[in-house]
Design a protein around this motif. Structure first.
Motif, PDB file in Angstrom:
ATOM      1  N   LEU A 117       4.817  -8.381   1.504  1.00 54.75           N
ATOM      2  CA  LEU A 117       3.875  -8.716   2.572  1.00 54.75           C
ATOM      3  C   LEU A 117       2.458  -8.926   2.033  1.00 54.75           C
ATOM      4  O   LEU A 117       1.615  -9.501   2.715  1.00 54.75           O
ATOM      5  N   GLY A 118       2.196  -8.393   0.835  1.00 56.18           N
ATOM      6  CA  GLY A 118       0.877  -8.618   0.249  1.00 56.18           C
ATOM      7  C   GLY A 118       0.035  -7.364   0.117  1.00 56.18           C
ATOM      8  O   GLY A 118      -1.192  -7.432   0.167  1.00 56.18           O
ATOM      9  N   VAL A 119       0.709  -6.219  -0.057  1.00 53.72           N
ATOM     10  CA  VAL A 119      -0.021  -4.966  -0.257  1.00 53.72           C
ATOM     11  C   VAL A 119      -0.523  -4.898  -1.696  1.00 53.72           C
ATOM     12  O   VAL A 119       0.166  -5.312  -2.625  1.00 53.72           O
ATOM     13  N   ASN A 120      -1.701  -4.349  -1.859  1.00 50.57           N
ATOM     14  CA  ASN A 120      -2.276  -4.247  -3.189  1.00 50.57           C
ATOM     15  C   ASN A 120      -1.854  -2.941  -3.857  1.00 50.57           C
ATOM     16  O   ASN A 120      -1.003  -2.936  -4.728  1.00 50.57           O
ATOM     17  N   LYS A 121      -2.418  -1.818  -3.391  1.00 49.99           N
ATOM     18  CA  LYS A 121      -2.077  -0.526  -4.008  1.00 49.99           C
ATOM     19  C   LYS A 121      -1.304   0.329  -3.011  1.00 49.99           C
ATOM     20  O   LYS A 121      -1.607   0.317  -1.815  1.00 49.99           O
ATOM     21  N   VAL A 122      -0.365   1.096  -3.540  1.00 51.44           N
ATOM     22  CA  VAL A 122       0.389   2.039  -2.708  1.00 51.44           C
ATOM     23  C   VAL A 122       0.245   3.425  -3.322  1.00 51.44           C
ATOM     24  O   VAL A 122       0.570   3.617  -4.495  1.00 51.44           O
ATOM     25  N   PHE A 123      -0.244   4.356  -2.523  1.00 50.69           N
ATOM     26  CA  PHE A 123      -0.345   5.755  -2.959  1.00 50.69           C
ATOM     27  C   PHE A 123       0.741   6.524  -2.235  1.00 50.69           C
ATOM     28  O   PHE A 123       0.794   6.495  -0.998  1.00 50.69           O
ATOM     29  N   VAL A 124       1.581   7.202  -2.979  1.00 46.51           N
ATOM     30  CA  VAL A 124       2.659   7.981  -2.339  1.00 46.51           C
ATOM     31  C   VAL A 124       2.540   9.427  -2.790  1.00 46.51           C
ATOM     32  O   VAL A 124       2.485   9.720  -3.994  1.00 46.51           O
ATOM     33  N   VAL A 125       2.494  10.320  -1.831  1.00 49.64           N
ATOM     34  CA  VAL A 125       2.405  11.743  -2.160  1.00 49.64           C
ATOM     35  C   VAL A 125       3.789  12.229  -2.590  1.00 49.64           C
ATOM     36  O   VAL A 125       4.779  12.065  -1.868  1.00 49.64           O
ATOM     37  N   GLU A 126       3.842  12.787  -3.778  1.00 47.73           N
ATOM     38  CA  GLU A 126       5.043  13.415  -4.353  1.00 47.73           C
ATOM     39  C   GLU A 126       6.327  12.649  -4.016  1.00 47.73           C
ATOM     40  O   GLU A 126       7.189  13.145  -3.275  1.00 47.73           O
ATOM     41  N   PRO A 127       6.475  11.451  -4.567  1.00 49.84           N
ATOM     42  CA  PRO A 127       7.741  10.744  -4.324  1.00 49.84           C
ATOM     43  C   PRO A 127       8.904  11.522  -4.936  1.00 49.84           C
ATOM     44  O   PRO A 127       8.706  12.313  -5.863  1.00 49.84           O
ATOM     45  N   HIS A 128      10.091  11.305  -4.421  1.00 46.21           N
ATOM     46  CA  HIS A 128      11.243  12.086  -4.868  1.00 46.21           C
ATOM     47  C   HIS A 128      11.484  11.964  -6.374  1.00 46.21           C
ATOM     48  O   HIS A 128      11.912  12.927  -7.020  1.00 46.21           O
TER      49      HIS A 128
END
Ligand code: R5P
Length: 302
Positions: A117-128
């Motif tokens: 879709l065109g997202v730049n950065k993704v921050f994910v808290v404690e991914p599995h």
């Protein structure tokens, strides 16, 4: 200046980050169409500004995911100059490989749709696991959610840190690194029946926990089966007290009872989802998350 867009699953992290960053909150109007489809409208001017969309994908994982996709599309159409995401709980991350022929890699489907879709950065808290980062590639940032939990165990004396499976051993070491007195870091052998979901756990004969206090750490508690099995094993090995630290407190129905019956003394969790249950201590991760993402976004430097 960032436009912060908190979606319906966000447990309040978006508002706090907007305050800390000095960003402005964009309102989100949603309603259900008569046939059950989700309608969404962003209410605010984000034209020419960077946007940070904040979402947590539990409960109603599918709904939260669709809402996220709609919000990304709306923010792009609203003229945001860059779209970044903060996901405090990434659902579907445990299906990160094909365990049985015919299955999808669910987290691949989720992340590819977001990226496309065109997202730049993704921050994910404690991914599995580290697989989401490998799938997404550049622009994916893991935000540690475990070390803030250590603040609640500073006065518990010497602790044995236990991961309920081999996959979580790095997480256990990360928590251990923030505690004042550690006897050792161990893992439990866990096997999950991929058809029934049943968990079987065993502990090495060499691990002697007599008169020790154990701290079991995991990323997710869902049914509580994994942690309850681990707790029973460490108690069998002689542990005096059993504590639990967990980042994502999903707690499906019956899980808290299951955990209590297994002999656990304390459960400390991050506040990464809205849903809360009694008998659990929750820790705000807002400040910690803000510090981590602001370093990456270079907030205040431009
Ligand atoms: C799986 O590997 C995860 O790290 C958790 O251990 C698991 O999702 C916990 O699920 P449950 O509480 O249903 O055993």
């Amino acid at each position: 200046m960032y436009s912060i867009i908190p979606l319906s699953g966000d447990p309040g992290i978006g508002e706090r980050i907007a305050w800390l960053m000095g960003g402005n909150i964009v309102g989100v109007f949603t309603k259900d169409h008569p046939d059950g489809e989700l309608y969404l409208r962003l209410e605010g001017n984000m034209s020419g500004k960077k946007a940070l969309i904040v979402q947590s994908m539990y409960p109603m994982q599918d709904r939260r995911f669709v809402e996220l996709l709609l919000a990304i599309d709306a923010a792009i159409r609203g003229g945001a100059s860059e779209i970044d995401l903060l996901i405090s709980y990434l659902a579907y991350a445990r299906q990160d490989k094909v365990f049985i022929e015919g299955e999808p890699v669910s987290v691949n489907a989720i992340l590819r749709s977001i990226k496309d879709l065109g997202v730049n950065k993704v921050f994910v808290v404690e991914p599995h696991s580290s697989i989401p980062r490998k799938i997404y590639g550049e622009g994916f940032f893991e935000i540690d959610g475990v070390t803030p939990l250590a603040s609640r165990f500073q006065d518990e004396g010497e602790l044995v840190i236990i991961s309920p499976d081999l996959g979580g051993i790095e997480r256990a070491w990360r928590l251990a690194s923030k505690l004042p007195s550690i006897y050792g870091v161990y893992y439990i052998e866990k096997q999950r029946d991929r058809y029934t979901g049943e968990v079987r756990s065993s502990i090495s004969k060499e691990i002697d926990l007599r008169d020790k206090n154990a701290l079991i750490v995991d990323d997710i508690i869902s049914t509580g089966g994994t942690i309850a099995n681990a707790a029973r094993l460490v108690i069998e090995r002689g542990a005096s007290k059993v504590y639990v630290a967990c980042v994502h407190p999903i707690f499906v129905k019956g899980s808290v009872e299951r955990l209590k019956e297994s002999g656990i003394d304390r459960i400390v969790c991050g506040k990464t989802v809205k849903h809360q249950v009694e008998g659990v201590e929750y820790i705000d991760l807002d400040m910690h998350i803000y510090t981590k993402i602001s370093e990456i976004l270079s907030i205040g430097k431009s």
